[in-house]
Design an enzyme around this catalytic site. Structure first.
Site, PDB file in Angstrom:
ATOM      1  CE  LYS A  64      -2.332  -1.469   3.644  1.00  0.00           C
ATOM      2  NZ  LYS A  64      -1.742  -2.829   3.772  1.00  0.00           N
ATOM      3  CB  THR A  65       3.791   2.296   2.056  1.00  0.00           C
ATOM      4  OG1 THR A  65       3.083   1.979   3.255  1.00  0.00           O
ATOM      5  CG2 THR A  65       4.605   3.556   2.264  1.00  0.00           C
ATOM      6  CG  ASP A 109      -0.343   3.080   6.771  1.00  0.00           C
ATOM      7  OD1 ASP A 109      -1.247   2.371   6.299  1.00  0.00           O
ATOM      8  OD2 ASP A 109       0.765   2.622   7.125  1.00  0.00           O
ATOM      9  CB  THR A 158      -5.832  -3.882   7.922  1.00  0.00           C
ATOM     10  OG1 THR A 158      -6.544  -3.235   8.977  1.00  0.00           O
ATOM     11  CG2 THR A 158      -4.349  -3.695   8.132  1.00  0.00           C
ATOM     12  NE  ARG A 217       6.805  -4.388   5.769  1.00  0.00           N
ATOM     13  CZ  ARG A 217       5.726  -3.622   5.781  1.00  0.00           C
ATOM     14  NH1 ARG A 217       4.603  -4.081   6.302  1.00  0.00           N
ATOM     15  NH2 ARG A 217       5.773  -2.421   5.275  1.00  0.00           N
TER      16      ARG A 217
HETATM   17  P1  ADP Z   1       2.090  -1.921   3.185  1.00  0.00           P
HETATM   18  O1  ADP Z   1       2.115  -0.432   3.098  1.00  0.00           O
HETATM   19  O2  ADP Z   1       0.908  -2.540   2.500  1.00  0.00           O
HETATM   20  O3  ADP Z   1       2.262  -2.447   4.579  1.00  0.00           O
HETATM   21  P2  ADP Z   1       4.614  -1.720   1.748  1.00  0.00           P
HETATM   22  O4  ADP Z   1       4.209  -0.924   0.572  1.00  0.00           O
HETATM   23  O5  ADP Z   1       5.350  -1.012   2.835  1.00  0.00           O
HETATM   24  O6  ADP Z   1       3.355  -2.487   2.365  1.00  0.00           O
HETATM   25  O7  ADP Z   1       5.490  -2.933   1.198  1.00  0.00           O
HETATM   26  C1  ADP Z   1       6.337  -3.675   2.027  1.00  0.00           C
HETATM   27  C2  ADP Z   1       7.556  -4.118   1.266  1.00  0.00           C
HETATM   28  O8  ADP Z   1       7.164  -5.040   0.274  1.00  0.00           O
HETATM   29  C3  ADP Z   1       8.300  -2.982   0.566  1.00  0.00           C
HETATM   30  O9  ADP Z   1       9.648  -3.062   0.872  1.00  0.00           O
HETATM   31  C4  ADP Z   1       8.160  -3.250  -0.901  1.00  0.00           C
HETATM   32  O10 ADP Z   1       9.432  -3.185  -1.506  1.00  0.00           O
HETATM   33  C5  ADP Z   1       7.692  -4.667  -0.992  1.00  0.00           C
HETATM   34  N1  ADP Z   1       6.636  -4.783  -2.010  1.00  0.00           N
HETATM   35  C6  ADP Z   1       5.309  -4.626  -1.810  1.00  0.00           C
HETATM   36  N2  ADP Z   1       4.630  -4.831  -2.949  1.00  0.00           N
HETATM   37  C7  ADP Z   1       5.539  -5.123  -3.894  1.00  0.00           C
HETATM   38  C8  ADP Z   1       5.463  -5.445  -5.287  1.00  0.00           C
HETATM   39  N3  ADP Z   1       4.287  -5.533  -5.935  1.00  0.00           N
HETATM   40  N4  ADP Z   1       6.613  -5.670  -5.945  1.00  0.00           N
HETATM   41  C9  ADP Z   1       7.789  -5.615  -5.305  1.00  0.00           C
HETATM   42  N5  ADP Z   1       7.935  -5.331  -3.998  1.00  0.00           N
HETATM   43  C10 ADP Z   1       6.833  -5.081  -3.295  1.00  0.00           C
END
Ligand code: ADP
Length: 334
Positions: A64-65, A109, A158, A217
């Site tokens: 998401k981030t 977030d 979430t 992650r």
């Molecule tokens: P969330 O905000 O949903 O908790 P993040 O965007 O922080 O998740 O992602 C967590 C990690 O996973 C990051 O380091 C990112 O590099 C990796 N990641 C997430 N989605 C992908 C994707 N589609 N391709 C490559 N890496 C991803």
């Protein structure tokens, strides 16, 4: 928590910045979301406007981030990051919103954890690019409308179901991120291995992907633990044997279950004979906070079909018993 915690630890944050794909074309594994978002962004670019507000929902660690950063990068605008729990007063939000630059992406977030007054201020901001700032107290208080720059809100939660309807309705696009397929995670592991400059053999990458609970992650974190192992106990190259040995050391099993998951399943099957048992009783049995059991261990056990959440409590399924090598509730277990 352990190696398969879907939430970021301090140790993850710095590395994750390097591992994030910077463009939509590199964001693999969520084809539907990518296509929808790509369309929204292309249309906004053509019209020369800011894209609609976007709501992203899905479990932690799915990107998401990353997507919020991609939206800002694709639009060539800055990104401002905050979170629901950080915005307790409407004034906090007013300060952020009035400080945005034209077109900026504002990533919020855990948007479901914002305070009610802040949430109401956000409604107006999303619709009319305006906030009402209350000056003074009591009967003399007045609301002063302040114009704010046009911005794109990217909200993350979430569970979209946790958001009040009026807030949900103000998003032009809602995307639900799903757990990643093993093949997509394999690509992500290979991509990360190139960024980190660690040689990972194909079947080793597959092994890491398989045990990563559908979560990028976790895949990236397991890759780093495996890299350590290859460096200390091998010649730096990650092959399948090294990957398995490292993952066994961190108690991540073939399905990606870790010690807590197995503990929960084990308590449910053996101590409570398959249930039903209440969340708090189960949490005490494994010595964990109920929140951790509910948010981290259970969703994955449910997804594997090992347990069910019923109105009467948690129940183990036949598959759950089988995973522990047990035959079933009330039967003679060996
Ligand atoms: P969330 O905000 O949903 O908790 P993040 O965007 O922080 O998740 O992602 C967590 C990690 O996973 C990051 O380091 C990112 O590099 C990796 N990641 C997430 N989605 C992908 C994707 N589609 N391709 C490559 N890496 C991803």
């Amino acid at each position: 928590r352990g190696a398969v915690d879907p939430y970021a630890s301090a140790d993850d944050t710095a590395v994750e910045a390097a591992l994030r794909p910077g463009h939509l074309a590199d964001f693999e594994g969520q084809p539907r979301v990518s296509a929808q978002l790509g369309l929204v962004l292309a249309a906004a670019r053509q019209r020369g406007t800011t894209p609609d507000h976007v709501l992203l929902s899905g479990p932690p660690g799915l990107g998401k981030t990353t997507l919020a950063m991609i939206i800002a990068a694709e639009m060539g605008v800055p990104l401002r990051i905050s979170s629901g729990p950080a915005i307790q007063h409407a004034g906090d939000l007013a300060a952020i919103l009035s400080g945005l630059v034209e077109g900026e992406v504002f990533f919020l977030d855990e948007i479901h954890r914002m305070s009610k007054p802040a949430e109401e201020m956000l409604y107006l901001a999303m619709e009319d690019y305006r906030v009402d700032v209350v000056v003074g107290k009591g009967p003399g208080a007045t609301a002063i409308p302040i114009e704010i720059p046009q911005f794109t809100l990217v909200g993350a939660t979430t569970r979209a179901g946790l958001l009040p309807g009026p807030l949900r309705d103000r998003f032009g696009m809602t995307a639900q991120l799903e757990y990643y397929a093993p093949e997509a995670l394999e690509h992500i592991v290979q991509r990360s291995s190139r960024v980190l400059d660690v040689p990972v053999e194909v079947d080793a990458g597959a092994e890491i992907a398989r045990r990563s609970r559908g979560t990028p992650r976790i895949a990236n974190r397991l890759l780093r633990r495996v890299r350590d192992y290859a460096q200390v106990h091998g010649d730096g190259i990650v092959d399948r044997r090294i990957a398995r040995a490292a993952l066994d050391l961190y108690e991540v099993d073939e399905l990606g279950l870790d010690r807590l998951d197995r503990g929960v399943l084990d308590a449910l099957c053996r101590r409570f004979n398959g249930g039903p048992v209440g969340l708090s009783t189960l949490a005490i049995a494994v010595g964990e906070e109920p929140d951790t059991v509910e948010e981290v261990a259970e969703p994955f056990l449910v997804r594997l079909g090992f347990i069910m959440r019923t109105p009467r409590g948690r129940v183990a399924t036949r598959a759950g018993f089988a995973h522990l090598g047990l035959s079933g509730p009330g039967e003679e277990n060996g």
